[in-house]
Design a protein around this motif. Structure first.
Motif, short mmCIF file in Angstrom:
data_model
loop_
_atom_site.label_atom_id
_atom_site.label_comp_id
_atom_site.label_asym_id
_atom_site.label_seq_id
_atom_site.Cartn_x
_atom_site.Cartn_y
_atom_site.Cartn_z
N PHE A 254 0.69 -1.06 0.00
CA PHE A 254 0.00 0.03 0.02
C PHE A 254 0.92 1.40 -0.10
O PHE A 254 0.42 2.32 -0.66
N GLY A 255 2.07 1.11 0.79
CA GLY A 255 2.66 2.36 0.80
C GLY A 255 3.20 2.85 -0.67
O GLY A 255 3.10 3.92 -1.30
N GLU A 256 3.79 1.59 -1.39
CA GLU A 256 4.12 1.85 -2.95
C GLU A 256 3.11 2.42 -3.60
O GLU A 256 3.32 3.23 -4.55
N LEU A 257 2.01 1.81 -3.52
CA LEU A 257 0.61 2.08 -4.48
C LEU A 257 0.26 3.75 -4.24
O LEU A 257 0.13 4.58 -5.10
N PHE A 258 0.33 4.12 -2.79
CA PHE A 258 0.11 5.54 -2.58
C PHE A 258 1.13 6.57 -3.04
O PHE A 258 0.73 7.49 -3.54
N ARG A 259 2.49 6.12 -2.85
CA ARG A 259 3.43 7.06 -3.45
C ARG A 259 3.65 7.08 -4.93
O ARG A 259 3.49 8.11 -5.61
N PHE A 260 3.29 5.96 -5.60
CA PHE A 260 2.91 6.01 -7.10
C PHE A 260 1.98 6.68 -7.47
O PHE A 260 2.11 7.66 -8.41
N SER A 261 0.76 6.64 -7.03
CA SER A 261 -0.41 7.35 -7.27
C SER A 261 0.00 9.08 -6.97
O SER A 261 -0.53 9.88 -7.84
N GLU A 262 0.52 9.27 -5.91
CA GLU A 262 1.11 10.93 -6.02
C GLU A 262 1.71 11.22 -6.85
O GLU A 262 1.30 12.38 -7.39
N ARG A 263 2.75 10.47 -7.47
CA ARG A 263 3.58 10.80 -8.85
C ARG A 263 2.56 11.05 -9.92
O ARG A 263 2.74 11.89 -10.91
N ILE A 264 1.67 10.11 -10.15
CA ILE A 264 0.88 9.92 -11.14
C ILE A 264 -0.29 11.01 -11.30
O ILE A 264 -0.42 11.83 -12.66
N ILE A 265 -1.04 11.28 -10.28
CA ILE A 265 -2.04 12.28 -10.37
C ILE A 265 -1.30 13.55 -10.53
O ILE A 265 -0.47 13.98 -9.54
N GLY A 266 -1.76 14.14 -11.38
CA GLY A 266 -1.33 15.85 -11.45
C GLY A 266 -0.24 15.56 -12.62
O GLY A 266 0.17 16.72 -13.17
N SER A 267 0.32 14.38 -13.14
CA SER A 267 1.20 14.43 -14.30
C SER A 267 0.65 13.66 -15.41
O SER A 267 0.09 14.38 -16.22
N ALA A 268 0.83 12.24 -15.18
CA ALA A 268 0.24 11.57 -16.32
C ALA A 268 -1.43 11.55 -16.32
O ALA A 268 -2.08 11.25 -17.33
N CYS A 269 -1.98 11.88 -15.10
CA CYS A 269 -3.25 11.71 -14.80
C CYS A 269 -3.69 13.15 -14.26
O CYS A 269 -3.55 13.62 -13.19
N LYS A 270 -4.38 14.29 -15.17
CA LYS A 270 -4.88 15.62 -14.83
C LYS A 270 -6.22 15.68 -14.76
O LYS A 270 -6.66 16.37 -14.10
N TYR A 271 -7.18 14.89 -15.27
CA TYR A 271 -8.69 15.01 -15.58
C TYR A 271 -9.24 13.91 -14.63
O TYR A 271 -9.02 12.61 -15.34
N ILE A 272 -9.71 14.00 -13.69
CA ILE A 272 -10.28 12.90 -12.68
C ILE A 272 -11.84 13.05 -12.57
O ILE A 272 -12.40 14.38 -12.29
N VAL A 273 -12.48 12.08 -12.59
CA VAL A 273 -13.76 12.11 -12.38
C VAL A 273 -14.07 10.61 -11.47
O VAL A 273 -13.58 9.72 -11.47
N SER A 274 -14.83 11.24 -10.41
CA SER A 274 -15.10 10.07 -9.28
C SER A 274 -16.65 9.69 -9.31
O SER A 274 -17.36 10.67 -9.57
N CYS A 275 -17.00 8.46 -8.74
CA CYS A 275 -18.24 8.07 -8.91
C CYS A 275 -18.38 6.91 -7.84
O CYS A 275 -17.50 6.12 -7.62
N GLY A 276 -19.36 6.92 -7.09
CA GLY A 276 -19.36 5.89 -6.04
C GLY A 276 -18.39 6.26 -4.83
O GLY A 276 -18.46 5.29 -3.91
N PHE A 277 -17.86 7.17 -4.95
CA PHE A 277 -16.75 7.45 -3.63
C PHE A 277 -17.32 8.69 -2.91
O PHE A 277 -17.59 9.51 -3.41
N SER A 278 -17.39 8.43 -1.55
CA SER A 278 -17.96 9.34 -0.74
C SER A 278 -17.09 10.26 0.03
O SER A 278 -17.42 11.13 0.75
#
Length: 360
Positions: A254-278
């Motif tokens: 989980f630590g690796e997944l969160f750190r990886f997601s921190e790098r991706i979100i805002g760089s390779a992933c800039k437009y995000i839509v959420s659904c079913g998430f509270s």
């Protein structure tokens, strides 16, 4: 529907790129999996009187509230938080410490048992969703980023049904091992000294809280539906539903997944839509979403059934939009008409219409 595809993804006219999706339990509900209230009730029904007594004691001591088993209140997120808090405040030599550790394990096992009761999940919406995106990206090596807190395997199965590659952080076949780097691997063929990548979209699935088929054996992490192939001592890797910062996410994977997601979100992933998430998971909010919104690195559009206090910090961000069943906010402009897109199948309908896939 009060949102157009271009209001969610401003680059839609160019065919979409740098997009991602954040999915919570609501996207698996129609497939036959319970939402938080039902899940809580069903878990509590499976616990014995001694286990219920421990829960009643710790929530009354920590929160000054009483357990209502019939309504599932407080929910399993709050119960998990109080158990975790107790584990980190009780002296390990005390009998209560061992009971809390065991109770955490039992609750995880009961959640798994409940989810596995769904032998034939309804896959149509997940298949339509990925099929529409596959059509949009046909002939392009685009990444479809999917972040989810769900434990089920709906996206993995749907991807295989429509024959679209999926990377989930594991390498192998029926018994695979965890390697965070594979989430950014490209596929292709080698002719001589030349590598030719496949021109096809790839789903890059990041399961932030684990999965029904994730296991740990000491320092090794595996992905399989047949854990008995290695030994009987494997520990299932699933983070319990929580609201507060999750200490378990500091551990692998989980630590690796969160750190990886921190790098991706805002760089390779800039437009995000959420659904079913509270937005009830403070760790995801404070680690992955709010900093990037406040820095202007992402545009986030949230579809949620009803407004709640979890959204307050997000509403202060200029690049945050949201739609509920009664109101919509588009870049600080409020509309009195609501949106149906908090329902996963309605969001899929919108993407299918954009893709032009017949019968979608």
């Amino acid at each position: 529907m009060s949102f157009s595809i271009s209001e969610i993804f401003p680059n839609a006219s160019q065919g979409l790129s740098n997009v991602g999706f954040l999915f919570g339990a609501g996207t698996s509900y129609k497939a036959g999996y319970p939402l938080m209230p039902e899940l809580t009730i069903r878990v509590l029904e499976k616990l014995d009187p001694n286990e219920i007594s421990i829960i009643e004691t710790i929530i009354e001591k920590q929160l000054n509230i009483k357990l209502d088993k019939s309504r599932g209140e407080p929910n399993i997120e709050v119960i998990s938080d109080t158990i975790e808090s107790g584990i980190y405040t009780v002296n390990p030599s005390e009998d209560l410490y061992k009971k809390l550790i065991n109770l955490r394990k039992i609750i995880r096992e009961q959640i798994v048992e409940i989810l596995l009761e769904n032998k034939r999940p309804f896959l149509d919406d997940h298949i339509r969703f990925l099929n529409a995106l596959k059509s949009v990206y046909m002939g392009r090596a685009e990444s479809i980023w999917i972040f989810t807190t769900n434990y089920d395997m709906l996206f993995e199965v749907a991807a295989s049904v429509i024959k679209i590659p999926i990377c989930n952080g594991f390498i192998g076949t029926s018994f695979s091992y965890f390697n965070i780097q594979c989430l950014q691997m490209n596929s292709g063929i080698i002719l001589g000294n030349r590598f030719s990548p496949f021109t096809q979209p790839v789903v890059r699935l990041i399961k932030l809280h684990g999965s029904l088929d994730w296991w740990k054996d000491n320092s090794s992490i595996y992905n399989t539906l047949i854990p008995e192939h290695i030994n009987d001592s494997l520990e299932r890797l699933m983070v319990l539903p929580r609201k507060k910062k999750i200490t378990e996410t500091l551990d692998s994977p989980f630590g690796e997944l969160f750190r990886f997601s921190e790098r991706i979100i805002g760089s390779a992933c800039k437009y995000i839509v959420s659904c079913g998430f509270s937005f009830g998971d403070e760790h995801i909010n404070e680690t992955l979403l709010l900093p990037k919104l406040q820095q202007g690195k992402i545009k986030l559009t949230a579809f949620i059934k009803s407004d709640n206090t979890n959204l307050e910090s997000f509403k202060q961000c200029a690049s945050f939009s949201y739609g509920t069943q009664s109101i919509c906010k588009k870049l600080n402009v409020y509309e009195s008409t609501g949106s149906e897109l908090w329902q996963f199948d309605k969001l899929v309908d919108l993407i299918c219409k954009y893709s032009g896939v017949g019968g979608c």
